[in-house]
Scaffold this motif. Structure first.
Motif, PDB file in Angstrom:
ATOM      1  N   LYS A 126      26.807   7.776   8.680  1.00 13.58           N
ATOM      2  CA  LYS A 126      25.699   7.119   8.488  1.00 13.58           C
ATOM      3  C   LYS A 126      26.340   5.839   6.633  1.00 13.58           C
ATOM      4  O   LYS A 126      26.211   7.628   6.359  1.00 13.58           O
ATOM      5  N   LEU A 127      26.375   4.808   6.621  1.00 14.33           N
ATOM      6  CA  LEU A 127      26.807   4.275   5.592  1.00 14.33           C
ATOM      7  C   LEU A 127      26.221   3.404   5.174  1.00 14.33           C
ATOM      8  O   LEU A 127      25.916   2.525   6.318  1.00 14.33           O
ATOM      9  N   ASP A 128      26.219   3.071   3.372  1.00 14.58           N
ATOM     10  CA  ASP A 128      25.546   2.195   2.840  1.00 14.58           C
ATOM     11  C   ASP A 128      26.273   1.303   2.942  1.00 14.58           C
ATOM     12  O   ASP A 128      27.771   1.332   2.532  1.00 14.58           O
ATOM     13  N   SER A 129      26.438  -0.690   3.782  1.00 16.26           N
ATOM     14  CA  SER A 129      27.557  -1.046   3.561  1.00 16.26           C
ATOM     15  C   SER A 129      28.275  -1.885   2.406  1.00 16.26           C
ATOM     16  O   SER A 129      29.082  -2.524   2.851  1.00 16.26           O
ATOM     17  N   GLU A 155      27.010   0.785   9.179  1.00 13.77           N
ATOM     18  CA  GLU A 155      26.755   0.924   8.609  1.00 13.77           C
ATOM     19  C   GLU A 155      24.966   0.379   8.318  1.00 13.77           C
ATOM     20  O   GLU A 155      24.910  -0.189   9.299  1.00 13.77           O
ATOM     21  N   ASP A 213      35.209   0.109   1.952  1.00 14.33           N
ATOM     22  CA  ASP A 213      35.368  -0.214   3.121  1.00 14.33           C
ATOM     23  C   ASP A 213      35.819   1.147   3.687  1.00 14.33           C
ATOM     24  O   ASP A 213      35.894   2.428   2.787  1.00 14.33           O
ATOM     25  N   SER A 214      35.674   1.397   4.542  1.00  9.89           N
ATOM     26  CA  SER A 214      36.025   2.452   5.702  1.00  9.89           C
ATOM     27  C   SER A 214      37.100   3.828   5.246  1.00  9.89           C
ATOM     28  O   SER A 214      37.532   5.065   5.910  1.00  9.89           O
ATOM     29  N   ARG A 271      29.453   2.265   0.217  1.00 11.70           N
ATOM     30  CA  ARG A 271      29.808   3.009   1.207  1.00 11.70           C
ATOM     31  C   ARG A 271      29.197   4.596   0.601  1.00 11.70           C
ATOM     32  O   ARG A 271      30.306   5.765   1.445  1.00 11.70           O
ATOM     33  N   SER A 310      31.332   5.442  12.478  1.00  9.09           N
ATOM     34  CA  SER A 310      30.945   4.687  11.260  1.00  9.09           C
ATOM     35  C   SER A 310      29.521   3.672  11.537  1.00  9.09           C
ATOM     36  O   SER A 310      30.100   2.752  12.875  1.00  9.09           O
TER      37      SER A 310
END
Length: 699
Positions: A426-429, A505, A175-176, A432, A503
């Motif tokens: 920007k993150l891959d859900s 996702e 997670d973040s 991450r 953030s």
């Protein structure tokens, strides 16, 4: 008498020196096929299975010649999985009379090589591997129709990939805050039946996990190819579905209204003990499904069991090379002004200080070396004289795959100016991973676009010189292969000119149901150690169906997971800055026993380079030229030789050249007839020589 013999000899020479040109016939499916059957004895097949087929053929009356070919065109319910595979062809007496080859254009080519002066051939071709379900295969019975010399013939096979109405798959990530999590994905109504109400129940009983409230997302989904799907539109509650959440899970109800619609339901669980994410612990999760339907369907129930084992997933930080980072500090008012004496602390993704009191030099730079693989961020402690402190975190990743420094930039506003800035990551859900190529509009309260920004190779985008006010962050373009995120509101105030990093996702747009993966790395041809980021590649199956689009990361890597056995190719669909788009297809094959086939490697030429000019002139349309590198054996070409660098798999080089007006191939093969003609010519020459000799002697 001598004159007669001479005349005969001349005639022999006239006929025998005439070029022996043999027309090699190219027979189509129904010209020789007398029958076929699905012969593997299986009651049902999965999408990754081979389908065994026996083809019976009869060439009675055809007078086959060496070099003749027979092309069997497979229907769209079947597909060739291993193009390039060849095997001997036997006649009914078990004599080898030719070869049969599987082709990537979904055909089988039979080449006859030992049939001279033999007639009325019959035989069978028994293929038990290399052919699988095709792009038009459906769940249940599939009809295979082929033309034969006696008319069309049918046989059927059963595809059981989706006999269940719901399946579940889990992926371990973070997670973040760097805590280990599992992202679960349920495929609901996989068979796209006309249900009215769909109810999904998922409650966590595994003590190693905790359900994360508010993590459920629901998408409409559709199949792109057997075993591969894409997420379409995202559903909203309570308009499209209702959900009741508890501490251990949820109960979800979708009003399907009789539509033939599949859904993807995504949610997250937290791993209670972080060590279990890497020590081989297996996490299990069960879900149940029930539905109502009109007509003969009636109500029904089903279930799905899912599991994932700690240590099976990889992401950033899986290399062992130590990396470095260079931070460059500029004025937000003037990019050309470098700022010295800005002080930063460096943190890891757990919030622990790695190095402190790092100060920009006269060139506005901080250079940190010796960093192990992982995610990091800079945070300003003291701004330069005359500038305001910027509280935005400057994020970056060290992959462990390269020693090339990572470059990041930071800016400060001058004192006395009430202007702020925004930082977006920007993150891959699921994994991450940071995502490059997301584009955003920054919109003020009056609806005016005041900035348009894009995430860099570190997955971060910045907007500067923003007056105090309320803004909307609107994603205009998602990274390659991802679904756009939702709008986010943010306030810039006099007390907080630089809000914390935002953030956002993204979910992958497409997915697969397999357990295999493939990795590709793109290099600059002028420096084989430098990866090229930002290149977008689309993955296609053997029939040309687009499965997903992905982009190379800061080291030129991309990875596709959850793949089924089969033959695929990558094609570059967007070139990175400074490079031309590469038209070569990068082919590879995943076998049943492969987990990761190694790394596909491609080298591209920068625009304007000498090699770029040479390649454009000499090989404008050539496929291939790329290799698969097995990390355990760099000299091995995927262990099987399935990649042919010298031949376009979509248009295999035929075993003949030239053509005639009747569309039959013509060739000058060294056949038996040609060899006899040469012998007769030699005999004729000897006869003439003898006649001349005896006439002169007599004279």
């Amino acid at each position: 008498m001598a004159v007669i013999v001479a005349a005969i000899s001349v005639l022999i020479l006239v006929f025998t020196f005439n070029t022996t040109k043999v027309a090699a016939a190219n027979y189509s499916t129904g010209d020789l096929l007398s029958g076929f059957e699905i012969s593997d004895g299986k009651t049902s097949h999965a999408t990754g299975d081979n389908i065994g087929i026996t083809f019976d053929w009869d060439a009675t009356g055809k007078n086959l010649q060496n070099g003749d070919t027979w092309t069997i065109e497979l229907p769209s319910t079947l597909k060739v999985r291993t193009p390039g595979t060849s095997f001997p062809l036997f006649d009914s007496d078990n004599n080898i009379i030719g070869t049969a080859s599987l082709n990537s254009d979904n055909t089988i080519t039979v080449t006859f090589t030992n049939v001279e002066e033999k007639h009325d051939y019959k035989g069978s071709i028994n293929i038990q591997t290399g052919i699988g379900p095709g792009k038009d295969a459906v769940v249940g019975d599939n009809t295979v129709t082929l033309p034969t010399i006696n008319g069309n013939k049918d046989d059927t096979y059963n595809l059981a990939v989706s006999t269940k109405n719901m399946t579940k798959k889990g992926t371990i990530g973070e997670d973040s805050e760097g805590n280990p999590i599992i992202t679960w994905q349920l495929l609901v109504n996989r068979n796209e039946l006309a249900w009215n109400t769909i109810n999904v129940h998922d409650h966590i009983t595994d003590p190693n996990m905790e359900y994360v409230k508010g993590s459920v997302k629901v998408y409409k989904a559709s199949w792109t190819s057997p075993g591969y799907y894409q997420k379409d539109s995202k559903l909203k509650a309570p308009k499209d579905y209702t959900i009741n959440e508890a501490n251990d899970g949820f109960d979800l109800s979708i009003n399907n209204n009789g539509a033939n619609q599949m859904y993807a339901v995504i949610f997250t669980t937290k791993i209670t003990d972080a060590d279990n994410a890497t020590n081989g612990t297996t996490f299990k999760n069960n879900a149940t499904l029930d539905w109502t339907a009109s007509g003969n369907g009636g109500p029904g129930k089903d279930y799905a069991n899912g599991s994932v084992t700690g240590g099976n997933n990889t992401g950033n930080g899986d290399g062992n090379l130590k990396g470095s980072v260079i931070l460059e500090k500029h004025s937000a008012e003037n990019d050309g002004t470098s700022l010295a004496n800005a002080v930063y602390d460096l943190y890891n993704d757990k919030g622990e200080v790695v190095q402190s009191n790092l100060t920009t030099d006269d060139y506005g730079q901080i250079n940190v070396t010796g960093l192990v693989a992982g995610n990091y961020y800079f945070k300003e402690v003291t701004p330069p004289s005359g500038y305001q402190q910027n509280n935005n975190e400057i994020h970056f990743s060290i992959t462990g795959q390269t020693t090339t420094p990572v470059h990041v930039e930071a800016k400060d506003e001058p004192d006395g100016v009430e202007l702020g800035s925004l930082a977006i990551e920007k993150l891959d859900s699921e994994t991450r991973d940071y995502l490059q190529g997301a584009e955003f509009d920054i919109i003020d309260k009056d609806g005016k676009v005041v900035a348009h920004i894009a995430t860099d190779e570190n997955g971060v985008a910045y907007a500067y010189n923003l007056p105090i006010g309320t803004y909307t962050i609107h994603e205009t373009k998602a990274p390659a292969g991802y679904i756009k995120g939702e709008d986010i509101k943010v306030n810039i105030t006099a007390d907080n000119l630089t809000p914390s990093i935002i953030s956002i996702e993204n979910d992958l747009e497409a997915g697969g149901e397999g357990d295999h993966s493939v990795t590709l790395q793109k290099f600059n041809s002028e420096n084989g150690t430098v990866g090229v980021p930002g290149a977008e590649y689309t993955l296609y199956d053997i029939n040309g169906n687009a499965l997903t689009t992905v982009a190379t990361d800061e080291d030129g890597f991309l990875k596709v997971d959850n793949m089924l056995p089969g033959t695929y190719y990558f094609l570059e669909t967007k070139a990175p800055e400074g490079f031309n788009s590469n038209p070569k297809k990068i082919w590879f094959t995943i076998d049943d026993d492969d987990t990761n086939i190694g790394t596909l490697v491609t080298f591209d030429d920068p625009i304007g380079s000498d090699k770029d000019d040479e390649d454009n002139e000499e090989n404008p349309d050539e496929d291939g030229g790329d290799v698969i590198v097995d990390p355990g054996d760099p000299d091995d070409n995927n262990g099987s030789g399935n990649v042919d660098n010298g031949e376009n798999p979509l248009n295999p080089t035929p075993p003949y050249e030239g053509s005639s007006d009747n569309n039959e191939a013509t060739t000058y093969l060294p056949q038996t007839g040609a060899q006899k003609g040469t012998l007769i010519s030699i005999i004729g020459l000897l006869i003439i020589t003898n006649i001349i000799y005896f006439k002169r002697r007599k004279a």
